[in-house]
Design a protein around this motif. Sequence first.
Motif, PDB file in Angstrom:
ATOM      1  N   ILE B  64       0.841  -1.211   0.000  1.00 21.26           N
ATOM      2  CA  ILE B  64       0.000   0.000   0.000  1.00 21.26           C
ATOM      3  C   ILE B  64       0.874   1.258   0.000  1.00 21.26           C
ATOM      4  CG2 ILE B  64      -1.884   1.220   1.166  1.00 21.26           C
ATOM      5  CD1 ILE B  64      -2.753  -1.437   2.380  1.00 21.26           C
ATOM      6  N   LEU B  65       2.003   1.204   0.739  1.00 20.85           N
ATOM      7  CA  LEU B  65       2.909   2.359   0.756  1.00 20.85           C
ATOM      8  C   LEU B  65       3.425   2.682  -0.644  1.00 20.85           C
ATOM      9  CD1 LEU B  65       5.112   1.754   3.950  1.00 20.85           C
ATOM     10  CD2 LEU B  65       3.465   3.594   3.603  1.00 20.85           C
ATOM     11  N   GLN B  66       3.653   1.639  -1.447  1.00 25.03           N
ATOM     12  CA  GLN B  66       4.118   1.866  -2.823  1.00 25.03           C
ATOM     13  C   GLN B  66       3.106   2.717  -3.587  1.00 25.03           C
ATOM     14  OE1 GLN B  66       6.971   0.613  -4.127  1.00 25.03           O
ATOM     15  NE2 GLN B  66       7.517  -1.162  -2.916  1.00 25.03           N
ATOM     16  N   ILE B  67       1.794   2.424  -3.336  1.00 24.20           N
ATOM     17  CA  ILE B  67       0.752   3.198  -4.021  1.00 24.20           C
ATOM     18  C   ILE B  67       0.760   4.641  -3.513  1.00 24.20           C
ATOM     19  CG2 ILE B  67      -1.732   3.381  -4.463  1.00 24.20           C
ATOM     20  CD1 ILE B  67      -1.937   0.373  -4.095  1.00 24.20           C
ATOM     21  N   LEU B  68       0.806   4.808  -2.183  1.00 28.36           N
ATOM     22  CA  LEU B  68       0.779   6.158  -1.608  1.00 28.36           C
ATOM     23  C   LEU B  68       1.975   6.982  -2.060  1.00 28.36           C
ATOM     24  CD1 LEU B  68      -0.401   5.761   2.084  1.00 28.36           C
ATOM     25  CD2 LEU B  68      -1.690   5.804  -0.022  1.00 28.36           C
ATOM     26  N   ALA B  69       3.120   6.317  -2.231  1.00 27.63           N
ATOM     27  CA  ALA B  69       4.333   7.030  -2.601  1.00 27.63           C
ATOM     28  C   ALA B  69       4.351   7.362  -4.087  1.00 27.63           C
ATOM     29  CB  ALA B  69       5.556   6.195  -2.242  1.00 27.63           C
ATOM     30  N   GLY B  70       3.316   6.941  -4.817  1.00 29.35           N
ATOM     31  CA  GLY B  70       3.277   7.220  -6.246  1.00 29.35           C
ATOM     32  C   GLY B  70       4.255   6.350  -7.012  1.00 29.35           C
ATOM     33  N   ARG B  71       4.585   5.184  -6.451  1.00 26.77           N
ATOM     34  CA  ARG B  71       5.504   4.268  -7.137  1.00 26.77           C
ATOM     35  C   ARG B  71       4.750   3.134  -7.812  1.00 26.77           C
ATOM     36  NH1 ARG B  71      10.639   4.054  -5.064  1.00 26.77           N
ATOM     37  NH2 ARG B  71      10.691   1.812  -4.910  1.00 26.77           N
ATOM     38  N   ALA B  72       3.414   3.181  -7.735  1.00 23.85           N
ATOM     39  CA  ALA B  72       2.615   2.077  -8.269  1.00 23.85           C
ATOM     40  C   ALA B  72       2.130   2.389  -9.681  1.00 23.85           C
ATOM     41  CB  ALA B  72       1.423   1.843  -7.358  1.00 23.85           C
ATOM     42  N   TYR B  73       2.101   1.388 -10.519  1.00 25.06           N
ATOM     43  CA  TYR B  73       1.565   1.551 -11.868  1.00 25.06           C
ATOM     44  C   TYR B  73       0.414   0.590 -12.071  1.00 25.06           C
ATOM     45  CZ  TYR B  73       5.378   4.629 -12.613  1.00 25.06           C
ATOM     46  OH  TYR B  73       6.222   5.701 -12.491  1.00 25.06           O
ATOM     47  N   ILE B  74      -0.796   1.134 -12.089  1.00 22.05           N
ATOM     48  CA  ILE B  74      -1.981   0.297 -12.210  1.00 22.05           C
ATOM     49  C   ILE B  74      -2.571   0.508 -13.595  1.00 22.05           C
ATOM     50  CG2 ILE B  74      -4.260  -0.192 -11.256  1.00 22.05           C
ATOM     51  CD1 ILE B  74      -3.136   0.876  -8.566  1.00 22.05           C
ATOM     52  N   LEU B  75      -2.415  -0.497 -14.446  1.00 16.65           N
ATOM     53  CA  LEU B  75      -2.893  -0.365 -15.824  1.00 16.65           C
ATOM     54  C   LEU B  75      -4.097  -1.263 -16.084  1.00 16.65           C
ATOM     55  CD1 LEU B  75       0.629  -0.229 -17.464  1.00 16.65           C
ATOM     56  CD2 LEU B  75      -0.881   1.677 -16.979  1.00 16.65           C
ATOM     57  N   TYR B  76      -4.300  -2.257 -15.240  1.00 14.50           N
ATOM     58  CA  TYR B  76      -5.493  -3.108 -15.288  1.00 14.50           C
ATOM     59  C   TYR B  76      -5.897  -3.323 -13.834  1.00 14.50           C
ATOM     60  CZ  TYR B  76      -4.093  -4.167 -20.051  1.00 14.50           C
ATOM     61  OH  TYR B  76      -3.750  -4.053 -21.360  1.00 14.50           O
ATOM     62  N   PRO B  77      -7.208  -3.341 -13.537  1.00 15.09           N
ATOM     63  CA  PRO B  77      -7.616  -3.519 -12.137  1.00 15.09           C
ATOM     64  C   PRO B  77      -6.999  -4.766 -11.509  1.00 15.09           C
ATOM     65  CG  PRO B  77      -9.507  -2.906 -13.477  1.00 15.09           C
ATOM     66  CD  PRO B  77      -8.362  -3.105 -14.426  1.00 15.09           C
ATOM     67  N   ALA B  78      -7.065  -5.906 -12.196  1.00 18.03           N
ATOM     68  CA  ALA B  78      -6.553  -7.145 -11.606  1.00 18.03           C
ATOM     69  C   ALA B  78      -5.032  -7.090 -11.449  1.00 18.03           C
ATOM     70  CB  ALA B  78      -6.954  -8.342 -12.456  1.00 18.03           C
ATOM     71  N   GLN B  79      -4.353  -6.482 -12.432  1.00 18.03           N
ATOM     72  CA  GLN B  79      -2.889  -6.362 -12.355  1.00 18.03           C
ATOM     73  C   GLN B  79      -2.497  -5.493 -11.158  1.00 18.03           C
ATOM     74  OE1 GLN B  79      -1.649  -3.031 -13.737  1.00 18.03           O
ATOM     75  NE2 GLN B  79       0.286  -3.468 -12.695  1.00 18.03           N
ATOM     76  N   GLY B  80      -3.196  -4.373 -10.966  1.00 18.45           N
ATOM     77  CA  GLY B  80      -2.892  -3.484  -9.841  1.00 18.45           C
ATOM     78  C   GLY B  80      -3.087  -4.192  -8.519  1.00 18.45           C
ATOM     79  N   PHE B  81      -4.192  -4.937  -8.420  1.00 20.47           N
ATOM     80  CA  PHE B  81      -4.494  -5.648  -7.185  1.00 20.47           C
ATOM     81  C   PHE B  81      -3.403  -6.674  -6.878  1.00 20.47           C
ATOM     82  CE2 PHE B  81      -6.691  -9.075  -4.848  1.00 20.47           C
ATOM     83  CZ  PHE B  81      -7.091  -8.343  -3.739  1.00 20.47           C
ATOM     84  N   LEU B  82      -3.015  -7.456  -7.888  1.00 21.88           N
ATOM     85  CA  LEU B  82      -1.995  -8.491  -7.677  1.00 21.88           C
ATOM     86  C   LEU B  82      -0.630  -7.880  -7.369  1.00 21.88           C
ATOM     87  CD1 LEU B  82      -2.860 -11.033 -10.518  1.00 21.88           C
ATOM     88  CD2 LEU B  82      -3.074 -11.418  -8.061  1.00 21.88           C
TER      89      LEU B  82
END
Lengths: 265, 189
Positions: B64-82
């Motif tokens: 979750i910290l990766q997402i908050l830090a803006g280090r996450a790349y979510i291009l498909y809902p399932a891919q982001g979740f995994l």
Amino acid sequence: MMEKMIFGRYIPGDSFVHKLDPRSKLVFVFLFIAIVFLANNAVTYAVILAFTLVTILLSRIRLYFLINGLKPILFLLIFTFLLHIFFTKEGDLLWKWQFIEVYEEGLRQGIFISIRFLVLVFVTSILTLTTSPISITDGMEVLLNPFKRFKLPVHELALMMSISLRFIPTLMDETDKILKAQMARGSDISTGSIKERIKAVVPLLIPLFVSAFKRAEDLAVAMEVRGYRGGEGRTRYRQLKWDWRDSLVIVTLGILALLLWWLRS
Amino acid sequence: MNRSKLLLLIEVAIFAGIGLVLDMLSINLWFQGGSISLVMVPIVLMSIRWGLVGGLSTGLIIGILQILAGRAYILYPAQGFLDYFIAFTVVGLAALVRHKVLQARNEQRKGKMITYIVLGAVFGGLFRLITHVIAGVIFFSEAAEGKNVWIYSLVYNGGYMIPSIILTAIVCSIIFVAAPRLIEHRNNV
């Protein structure tokens, strides 16, 4: 080497997007990731692109920061674009050079998927560029509240997130301090063979971990003497406020979804 | 809330923070732009120190910290979740070797201790690799229908994950054997 290390990408500001409640921004991004997939022709992709550009303008984020966020996945973007171009062999043949053939449908799909990735990266970047990590955590906690019924420890998760966020700058300083101290003694983790680097990592990690356990214990004692008992009946220092702007954003997103549904082929 | 649970929450939070800091550090230390990092070391540490709950929650918080830090790349809902909610969490499965490691520690058998630490790190790391590979297949399958999406995903994710797993296994076994008090939390405090 830590000077460049900054946690998060949040840039304070007072734009329309900055002023939104983190809950509405989270819901917006979450739904947007799904809505984007409604686009399947030139018109719908143009609508999505225009919508994203308006969002960027409303956030008053400089394009430089958004482009910067693309760098780590640029390779993947180009790779998937090329996959489309070379593997989709439908429509008219547009261009041929020896064994390389580019078909109309391949080019079209390549452009569409690139637009979609671009838009998704920009919109998620706008969330983290205009919302501080701690507000995102507060927003997540409220939005996840209904899942408490399914035994999801929402309060505990949010507490851990805020403790992490509070300690990350401290931990960065600490890491930097230990690195410099070890460098002064001649150990360097950024040069030498792999084996030497791994050896140099050990005198960094052990002091870092030991001091972290000390901090954890101090904090546990501090929380306990102040009577921390868990989630029941706790009040908040940071209050979230939902106003007309937030409702407007959600309504606009609904309209976008309907528009895409209507325009898609 | 009892003292031990509170301490668990706080240690997980702080070590998740360390995980993120080590992940950010890797960019400067190892291959340019690569993600060969020490991020899994704190997760394995918490798995052995506190067991399954400690390991899984440290991983989840790091994701979750990766997402908050803006280090996450979510291009498909399932891919982001995994990639962000599951991949780091499953590293906590390293906790399955916990009892064996502590037992070896009590028996003062370093060789056995190293074997199980390596086993735990590889086990947790492989689960993370599998999760990233599945997420990658979701990513690639649209661009290259019916083509070798599993190969693409395995090459891309294995490229940084396999060195990361080896690095984690080596570093964990050196550190936990050199400073075994790290993996034992005091129950009596």
